[in-house]
Motif scaffolding. Structure first.
Motif, PDB file in Angstrom:
ATOM      1  N   SER A 136       0.679  -0.834  -0.051  1.00  0.00           N
ATOM      2  CA  SER A 136       0.048   0.442   0.138  1.00  0.00           C
ATOM      3  C   SER A 136       1.389   1.171  -0.356  1.00  0.00           C
ATOM      4  N   SER A 137       1.979   1.426   0.531  1.00  0.00           N
ATOM      5  CA  SER A 137       3.062   2.655   0.481  1.00  0.00           C
ATOM      6  C   SER A 137       3.657   2.778  -0.249  1.00  0.00           C
ATOM      7  N   SER A 138       4.006   1.381  -0.940  1.00  0.00           N
ATOM      8  CA  SER A 138       4.375   1.847  -2.754  1.00  0.00           C
ATOM      9  C   SER A 138       3.774   2.063  -3.449  1.00  0.00           C
ATOM     10  N   TYR A 169       1.135   3.719  -3.172  1.00  0.00           N
ATOM     11  CA  TYR A 169       0.786   5.232  -3.001  1.00  0.00           C
ATOM     12  C   TYR A 169       1.643   6.796  -3.730  1.00  0.00           C
ATOM     13  N   LYS A 170       3.678   5.999  -3.380  1.00  0.00           N
ATOM     14  CA  LYS A 170       4.272   6.513  -4.180  1.00  0.00           C
ATOM     15  C   LYS A 170       4.108   6.615  -5.600  1.00  0.00           C
TER      16      LYS A 170
END
Length: 295
Positions: free
Chosen positions: A256-258, A260-261
């Motif tokens: 999820s973090s990647s 978002y990026k």
């Protein structure tokens, strides 16, 4: 723009044909040593390996460009290379760093850096070929000057996905959608290639800005190569031979973090996306563009 990106694809294919092809070897050298991991493919003394194998430079002058290729072939891997691009007025030049198999139905995964006038941003051009067919271009500006320092450009390629990253930030994802009929490069081993050449017929503003040869030679630099990858030789994978040594990248996808990026980069820095080019696809975008899991 359609003509521009089509020409960009042709440029990558041209460099592929200029490369010197050799049989795939299974070699186990220390990561990062250009003397051991690569050889100069063309351009003669315009390509130089320096610092005991820790640095490689490619130059372009009016007579020729230059290029190198990996000794090994790979079928899946996490591959990193640091590049410092041609500084100043690089208009008309292209520096390429890509993976490719051989033949008319080859697979290919491309980073191509399109030069520009001093003070103007480079364009990072990406493309994916499957079974000889490309036309999957996405282009980006970078959020830094790629000519002043080295930056890391990475391919993550496994059976589930292809992810392009810059300094660890994902910029593009191409998921395996074979289940809905989209070909995916998962059967042909690929070698690593890099080159610099003159493409002033298309590279900068669609060919309107030509190469200024008074600025030659144009030089790009490479270092810190690393491949956590499956070496392919004689029809066998090194990962199959040593499954206990395989890494998490073999099943890695975007968390999820990647993701978002990835959305941040595509919103702020993407300047061309084939999926939204209605002039090229008047009957509708390619199938992978409409799949909810494709970025």
């Amino acid at each position: 723009m359609a003509a521009h990106v089509a020409a960009a694809s042709m440029g990558s294919r041209t460099v592929l044909l200029l490369s010197v092809f050799a049989s795939c070897l299974a070699l186990a050298y220390a990561a990062g040593n250009f003397y051991q991991e690569f050889h100069i493919a063309w351009g003669g003394s315009r390509a130089k390996i320096l610092d005991n194998g820790g640095l490689l430079t490619l130059s372009l002058d009016r007579a020729s460009g230059s290029g190198f290729q990996s000794e090994n072939c790979y079928l899946f891997g996490k591959i990193d290379m640091q590049l410092k691009l041609v500084p100043g007025n690089s208009a008309g030049t292209v520096t390429a760093y890509y993976l490719s198999s051989q033949g008319s139905v080859h697979d290919e995964i491309d980073f191509e850096f399109l030069g520009n006038l001093s003070g103007e941003p480079y364009i990072l051009h990406t493309n994916i070929f499957t079974q000889g067919k490309g036309n999957r271009e996405q282009q980006f500006y970078l959020w830094f000057d790629p000519t002043t320092n080295f930056h890391t450009y990475s391919f993550l390629w496994n059976a589930q996905t292809i992810i392009f990253s810059v300094d660890g930030t994902p910029i593009r994802e191409f998921m395996n959608l074979e289940s809905i009929g989209v070909p995916f490069p998962n059967k042909q081993a690929m070698r690593i290639y890099s080159s610099i050449w003159n493409a002033d017929d298309w590279a900068t503003r669609g060919g309107r800005v030509k190469t200024d040869w008074t600025k030659a030679p144009f030089t790009a630099s490479f270092r810190s190569f690393n491949a956590n990858a499956c070496i392919w030789s004689a029809g066998k994978s090194s990962c199959a031979a040593s499954p206990s040594q395989t890494k998490a990248w073999l099943t890695q996808t975007l968390d999820s973090s990647s993701r978002y990026k990835l959305r941040w980069v595509q919103k702020k820095y993407m300047v061309y996306n084939y999926c939204t080019d209605v002039s090229r696809f008047p009957q509708g975008p390619p199938l992978e563009c409409t799949a909810a899991t494709t970025s």
